[in-house]
Design an enzyme around this catalytic site. Structure first.
Site, PDB file in Angstrom:
ATOM      1  N   GLU A   1       3.912  -3.827   6.070  1.00 55.52           N
ATOM      2  CA  GLU A   1       2.959  -2.630   5.930  1.00 55.52           C
ATOM      3  C   GLU A   1       3.650  -1.376   6.032  1.00 55.52           C
ATOM      4  O   GLU A   1       3.301  -0.525   5.461  1.00 55.52           O
ATOM      5  CB  GLU A   1       1.839  -2.997   6.765  1.00 55.52           C
ATOM      6  CG  GLU A   1       0.844  -4.258   6.369  1.00 55.52           C
ATOM      7  CD  GLU A   1       0.782  -4.476   5.111  1.00 55.52           C
ATOM      8  OE1 GLU A   1       0.674  -3.695   4.383  1.00 55.52           O
ATOM      9  OE2 GLU A   1       0.715  -5.923   5.052  1.00 55.52           O
TER      10      GLU A   1
ATOM     11  N   MET B   1      -3.255  -4.392   5.133  1.00 54.30           N
ATOM     12  CA  MET B   1      -3.305  -3.483   3.883  1.00 54.30           C
ATOM     13  C   MET B   1      -2.820  -1.968   4.438  1.00 54.30           C
ATOM     14  O   MET B   1      -3.100  -1.370   5.307  1.00 54.30           O
ATOM     15  CB  MET B   1      -4.628  -3.070   3.571  1.00 54.30           C
ATOM     16  CG  MET B   1      -4.730  -2.167   2.334  1.00 54.30           C
ATOM     17  SD  MET B   1      -3.836  -2.676   0.870  1.00 54.30           S
ATOM     18  CE  MET B   1      -3.554  -1.220  -0.148  1.00 54.30           C
ATOM     19  N   GLU B   2      -1.798  -1.593   3.429  1.00 51.67           N
ATOM     20  CA  GLU B   2      -0.974  -0.278   3.981  1.00 51.67           C
ATOM     21  C   GLU B   2      -1.329   0.866   3.643  1.00 51.67           C
ATOM     22  O   GLU B   2      -0.773   1.575   3.363  1.00 51.67           O
ATOM     23  CB  GLU B   2       0.478  -0.796   3.129  1.00 51.67           C
ATOM     24  CG  GLU B   2       0.262  -0.414   1.330  1.00 51.67           C
ATOM     25  CD  GLU B   2      -0.006  -1.683   0.590  1.00 51.67           C
ATOM     26  OE1 GLU B   2      -0.535  -2.763   1.357  1.00 51.67           O
ATOM     27  OE2 GLU B   2       0.218  -1.802  -0.475  1.00 51.67           O
TER      28      GLU B   2
ATOM     29  N   GLU C   1      -7.440  -2.073  -2.264  1.00 50.06           N
ATOM     30  CA  GLU C   1      -6.397  -2.587  -3.453  1.00 50.06           C
ATOM     31  C   GLU C   1      -7.310  -4.038  -3.825  1.00 50.06           C
ATOM     32  O   GLU C   1      -7.591  -4.614  -3.071  1.00 50.06           O
ATOM     33  CB  GLU C   1      -5.188  -3.065  -2.911  1.00 50.06           C
ATOM     34  CG  GLU C   1      -4.086  -3.161  -3.993  1.00 50.06           C
ATOM     35  CD  GLU C   1      -2.633  -3.436  -3.339  1.00 50.06           C
ATOM     36  OE1 GLU C   1      -2.560  -3.577  -2.267  1.00 50.06           O
ATOM     37  OE2 GLU C   1      -1.828  -3.269  -3.874  1.00 50.06           O
TER      38      GLU C   1
HETATM   39 ZN   LIG Z   1       2.232  -5.889   0.894  1.00 49.26          ZN
END
Ligand SMILES: [Zn+2]
Length: 902
Positions: free
Chosen positions: A316, A281-282, A145
Site C-alpha cells: 500500500e 486500500m492505498e 476503488e
Molecule cells: Zn494494490
C-alpha cells in the site's frame, strides 16, 4: 489495493466491489479542477448528506454537463458561470451510473462551478460511503476503488480526471475522522452535539483515492523523515498497532531512498476497520485496512502474520508513488498500479528482513501467476475493460503477480540499479498525472539502452506463458586429420578442438489444457515471446540471452552434463528438459542449484505433470531427492501437490501406501525440528514445523501427530498464548479434522473470547475442517447469519467448498441457500465462491456448477467461472492420466516406507 483478504482459511480473494450496471465512460463535457466536499453522516440511522462544489472547465459551449452518480438522491443542483447561477435539472441514467445536469441557458466554454446538495445511505455492502459496526457502535467509512466514488459524491469518476479535494466532515462530539489531508480546523457545530473537521486540500489525485472514516478511532503515532505516521483503529485495537507503526516507519525510509522522490504527501495515516472488503486500500495519505492484516500481537504472532502485515503495508505504501502520484490513464493498465506495488513490496522486505527469505517467496508468487496463466481462460496483463464488472474482474493474480514477476525478470535483465534509475525517471515524468504501459517501457528502454520496449509488450499484451524447451548435448569434435606437410616445411601442429555443449532452446505456449494452441499450430494461436533466458551450465558460468525464435541453438565451451535454464529463478516461463537432461539435473539439484532454482524446478515439474506432459513418478523422484532440504520454501513448493495427490488421486488400498510414503519421507524432518519451539529457532524453522504438522497429520494421517495436535489444540483453547502462534492454525485445523461436536463447541466459544484478529481467524479458519455433515451445515448456516461479518461470509463458504472432504455437503447447501448467500455476501465477493468450485473434480459436479452459475449470475465472475470449469477439467484429466503411474511408483517405493509407516 491489496486483495489478499486474510480471513477464514487465508484465502486469496481477488474480487472487489462490483456493479450490475453497464457503465460507460463519461462524454467529455467538463474537466474538474477542484472538489469542495462536506459530508454529514448520521451514524445511528445509517444515512448521510453531502454538500459539494466542483470547479470545472467546460470543454465546449452547451447546456449539459454529464458526471457519475449512483445510489445518490439529488436535493439540488446549480451551475454558476461568471456570477450567473442557474438551477439545473438532473436526469439520472442508472444503467450508466451517470447524471446529466441541464441548465436553461447555454454555458460558454471555460470555467464554471457546479454546486450539488444530495443525500445517500451508509450501505452494508462495503463500498462507496458505508457503515461499519462493532458491538459498541457504528462507524462510517469509504472504499471507492474502482468505480464507487460516485456512490459517495457525484463526480467525474475516472482515473485520468485528477483534481484537488477539499474535504470537511460534520461529526458527533467525541468522534474524530481520518481523510487524505490532515485536520486543519475543528470547530463546534453546526447544531447541538456536532463539530466540523476540515482537512487540508489534497494534491491533484484521482477520485478513487478519496478517503473518509468517522468514529472514535485511536492511534499510535510516529514520524519518519518529517512525515507524521499514525496507525489507527477502534480503541480496543490500539495495543495491536505498535508493530505496524514500526514497520511503516522502516518502509517509508526505504522508499524515500529508493524512489529518489520523497514521500509526496503531507502525512500518512493507516487505519484498520472492523468491516473492509479488500485486504487494504492505498487512499492517498490514508491507507484503510482489514483489521487482521494490520493488528498483530508482537509477543505471540505467527511469522506468516507478521510477514503479511509487512508485505501489505509495503504494497500500500508503494502505491503512494505507483498509483497515487502516477496513475494509470485507464483501468486497462491497472497492472501499472498493482504489478508495481506487488513487485515493490518485495524490496524492503528482502533488504530489511532477510529472515523471511522473500526472494524464495517471490519464486512461489511467480509460480502462482504461471499456474493461472497456463489456463486457456487467462487474459493478457493489459486488458480492455469498460464496465465496472469488467474493471473489477481485472484485480486478479495476473494483474498482481504476473505483472510483478515480469517486472522482476526485467529488473534482473537490465540490472537492479539501472531499473531503479528508469523507475525514478518514469515517476518524475508523470508525477501528479497519468501514464500508460508504453510510457513505462519506453522510459526503461531509454534508461537501460536495452530493448525493454520490445520484450515487455510480448508479456503484457499477449495472454499466457512460454514453455522453454531445453535440449543439450556435449559435442566432442573429432581430432582433425593432420594436414599433409608441404615439401620443405615442418608439419603443422594439430590443434585438438575443445569439446563444447550445444543447447537448443525452443519456445511454445504452455497450457495446462491441451487445446487449440500448441506445437504445430498457427503462429497467431501460439505466439512468440522475447524471453530473457538465463542459462546455468555445469561450470556455473551463467549467461543470459534474449530468445525470440521458435528454436535457437547456443554453444558454450566445455562439456556440460546438465544445464539449468532459469538461473536465479527470475524468468517468467516454464522449463522442460529432455529425459536425459532432467536425470542429470536431478542428480545435481542439491549440490549445484540454489534453493530458488530448486523451487522453480519443482514448480515446473508439478505443472508439467498436471498438464500430462510428464509422469507423476518423475516429479515424486525429484521430491525424494530433495528430502534433506529443510528450507521451508522448498518444502512448501511441493507440499500443495502432495496434498492434492492425497485428495484426488488416491483411493482404496493405495491410500495406505501413499500415507506410509509420506510418513517415511517427512517424519525424519519433523524429528529434526521437533515439536517444541526452541529459543534458537529461526522464522524458517517455525514455518517448516507448522507445515510438517499439516503434511504428516493431514496427508499422512500420522496417528502420533494427530494425537499431539489434539492435545495442543485443547491447550490452545484454554489459553491461546500457551502455544506458539505459528503452530496454532495448523494444529487447530488438524485437530478439527479429527474432532467431534464437543470440540466444535469449544472452538465456537473460543472465538468469542480470543483477543486478537489472528487468534480469531486461527480458530474460525479451522471450523471448516470438521467433517461431520451436521457441523459442516452449521458452519455454512452461520456464514449467512448476523454472527459472521459480511466481509467474511464468502471466504467462510469458500473454505468449506475447497475442503475436498466437505464438498458434497457444502455444494448442496450453497445451491439450496443461494438467495440467503446472495443477500449476505458483498456484491464482489461472490466470485470467491465461484472460484472455490475449481477444487471440484467430477464431471457431473462440473456440469452442475456451470449450470447453476449460469442461471444465478455472479457479478465480476464471468472469467472466474470459465477458469473454474477449466480447472475441474484439468483435475479430471490429471486423475485419469496419472492414477496408474502413481500406483506403479508407490509399488516401487513401498519397501522403504512400509517399515517407517508403522
Ligand atoms: Zn494494490
Amino acid at each position: 489495493m491489496n486483495t489478499f483478504a486474510r480471513s477464514f482459511g487465508a484465502l486469496l480473494v481477488f474480487a472487489l466491489a462490483a456493479a450490475v450496471a453497464d457503465a460507460q465512460r463519461l462524454p467529455v463535457t467538463a474537466v474538474p479542477d477542484r472538489y469542495d466536499l462536506t459530508f454529514t453522516p448520521d451514524l445511528k440511522n445509517a444515512t448521510f448528506t453531502g454538500s459539494e462544489t466542483i470547479g470545472v472547465r467546460l470543454a465546449q459551449p452547451g447546456r449539459s454537463i454529464v458526471l457519475n452518480a449512483a445510489e445518490i438522491t439529488f436535493t439540488s443542483a446549480r451551475v454558476t458561470q461568471e456570477d450567473r447561477a442557474q438551477e439545473a435539472t438532473v436526469t439520472l441514467d442508472g444503467g450508466k451510473e451517470q447524471a446529466t445536469l441541464t441548465v436553461p441557458t447555454p454555458l460558454a466554454a471555460g470555467p464554471a462551478t457546479i454546486r450539488i446538495e444530495y443525500s445517500g445511505i451508509l450501505n452494508d455492502k462495503l463500498r462507496g460511503f458505508y457503515l461499519s459496526r462493532t458491538r459498541l457502535r457504528n462507524y462510517a467509512t469509504t472504499q471507492l476503488e474502482s468505480t464507487d466514488a460516485r456512490r459517495a459524491f457525484p463526480s467525474f469518476d475516472e482515473p485520468a480526471l485528477k483534481a484537488v479535494f477539499d474535504i470537511s466532515v460534520v461529526a458527533d462530539k467525541g468522534d474524530t475522522a481520518i481523510s487524505n489531508g490532515r485536520i486543519v480546523s475543528d470547530t463546534p457545530g453546526p447544531g447541538e452535539g456536532k463539530h466540523t473537521l476540515k482537512f487540508s486540500a489534497t494534491k491533484k489525485m484521482s477520485t478513487y483515492l478519496v478517503a473518509l472514516a468517522v468514529g472514535d478511532f485511536q492511534c499510535n503515532e510516529g514520524e519518519e523523515g518529517g512525515i507524521p505516521i499514525r496507525v489507527c483503529g477502534t480503541p480496543d485495537k490500539k495495543p495491536l498497532g505498535v508493530l505496524a507503526l514500526r514497520y511503516a516507519k522502516e518502509i517509508l525510509k526505504y522508499y524515500n531512498d529508493y524512489y529518489g522522490i520523497k514521500y509526496p504527501f503531507e502525512k500518512l495515516d493507516i487505519l484498520g476497520l472492523p468491516d473492509f472488503e479488500a485486504g487494504a486500500m492505498e487512499n492517498t495519505g490514508a491507507i484503510f485496512y482489514r483489521e487482521t492484516l494490520l493488528f498483530v500481537d508482537e509477543k505471540n504472532s505467527a511469522v506468516d502474520s507478521r510477514e503479511a502485515v509487512y508485505d501489505v503495508l509495503a504494497h500500500e505504501m508503494a502505491h503512494q508513488w505507483f498509483g497515487d502520484l502516477v496513475t494509470m490513464k485507464w483501468w486497462d493498465n491497472i497492472w501499472l498500479n498493482e504489478g508495481f506495488a506487488t513487485w515493490m513490496s518485495g524490496k524492503p522486505l528482502q533488504a530489511l528482513h532477510p529472515e523471511w527469505n522473500g526472494a524464495l517467496g517471490a519464486v512461489g508468487a511467480t509460480n502462482g501467476a504461471l499456474v493461472s496463466d497456463a489456463l486457456l481462460n487467462t487474459h493478457p496483463i493489459r486488458m480492455k475493460a469498460e464496465t465496472p464488472d469488467e474493471i473489477n474482474e481485472l484485480f486478479d493474480t495476473i494483474s498482481y503477480e504476473k505483472s510483478a514477476a515480469v517486472l522482476r525478470m526485467i529488473e534482473a535483465y537490465v540490472t537492479p540499479e539501472v531499473f531503479r534509475r528508469g523507475v525514478n525517471a518514469y515517476l518524475r515524468k508523470f508525477e501528479y498525472s497519468n501514464a500508460t504501459a508504453e510510457d513505462f517501457w519506453n522510459t526503461i528502454a531509454a534508461a537501460s539502452m536495452r530493448p525493454v520496449n520490445q520484450i515487455m509488450p510480448t508479456f503484457v499484451n499477449q495472454p499466457g506463458e512460454p514453455l522453454v524447451g531445453i535440449k543439450s548435448r556435449c559435442v566432442e569434435p573429432p581430432a582433425a586429420p593432420a594436414p599433409k606437410a608441404r615439401k620443405g616445411r615442418k608439419p603443422r601442429r594439430v590443434i585438438k578442438a575443445e569439446p563444447r555443449t550445444e543447447i537448443t532452446v525452443s519456445q511454445q505456449r504452455f497450457l495446462v489444457t491441451p487445446g487449440p494452441v500448441g506445437p504445430g499450430k498457427t503462429a497467431a494461436a501460439d505466439p512468440l515471446w522475447l524471453i530473457p533466458v538465463c542459462i546455468k551450465p555445469e561450470d556455473g558460468k551463467s549467461f543470459c540471452q534474449i530468445f525470440s525464435r521458435r528454436e535457437e541453438t547456443v554453444r558454450v565451451a566445455g562439456c556440460s552434463s546438465w544445464v539449468y535454464a532459469n538461473s536465479n529463478a527470475v524468468g517468467y516461463y516454464r522449463t522442460k528438459y529432455d529425459d536425459a537432461g532432467l536425470r542429470s539435473l536431478s542428480q545435481a539439484v542439491m549440490e549445484r542449484l540454489t534453493p530458488a532454482e530448486r523451487i522453480s524446478l519443482v514448480n515446473d515439474q508439478v505443472a508439467l505433470t498436471k498438464a500430462g506432459q510428464q509422469s507423476i513418478g518423475t516429479m515424486l523422484d525429484l521430491v525424494v531427492s530433495l528430502n534433506h532440504d529443510t528450507e521451508f520454501a522448498v518444502v512448501d513448493s511441493y507440499a500443495t501437490a502432495l496434498d492434492q495427490i492425497g485428495d484426488y488421486l488416491i483411493a482404496g488400498e493405495r491410500r495406505a501406501a501413499y500415507q506410509a510414503w509420506i510418513r517415511s519421507n517427512f517424519r525424519p524432518m519433523l524429528a529434526k525440528v521437533g515439536w517444541e519451539p526452541g529459543p534458537g529457532d529461526t522464522d524458517d524453522i517455525r514455518q517448516l514445523r507448522a507445515m510438517l504438522v499439516s503434511l504428516l497429520g493431514k496427508v499422512g494421517e500420522d496417528p502420533e501427530v494427530i494425537g499431539h495436535a489434539l492435545e495442543l489444540a485443547r491447550r490452545y483453547l484454554k489459553d491461546p498464548n500457551a502455544l506458539d502462534a505459528g503452530l496454532a492454525g495448523d494444529v487447530l485445523s488438524l485437530a478439527a479434522r479429527n474432532g467431534d461436536a464437543a470440540l466444535f463447541e469449544q472452538y465456537v466459544s473460543a472465538m468469542g473470547s480470543v483477543s486478537s484478529p489472528e487468534q480469531f481467524y486461527a480458530v474460525g479458519g479451522a471450523l471448516s475442517r470438521f467433517r461431520d455433515p451436521k457441523l459442516v451445515e452449521r458452519v455454512l448456516e452461520s456464514s449467512v447469519s448476523e454472527t459472521v461479518r459480511n466481509q467474511d461470509a464468502a471466504s467462510l463458504i469458500a473454505s468449506e467448498l475447497r475442503n475436498r472432504e466437505n464438498q458434497p455437503v457444502a455444494w448442496a447447501w450453497v445451491k439450496a441457500h443461494w438467495p440467503e448467500v446472495e443477500k449476505k455476501i458483498t456484491m464482489s465477493s461472490g466470485s470467491t465462491i465461484v472460484n472455490a468450485t475449481n477444487r471440484f473434480c467430477e464431471a457431473d459436479v462440473r456440469d452442475d456448477v456451470q449450470q447453476f452459475f449460469t442461471a444465478h449470475h455472479v457479478p465480476s465472475a464471468d472469467r472466474t467461472l470459465k477458469q473454474s470449469v477449466e480447472r475441474m477439467n484439468t483435475c479430471i484429466r490429471f486423475r485419469e492420466s496419472q492414477q496408474g503411474n502413481l500406483a506403479a511408483w508407490l509399488k516401487e517405493h513401498s519397501g522403504a516406507s512400509a517399515a517407517a509407516a508403522r
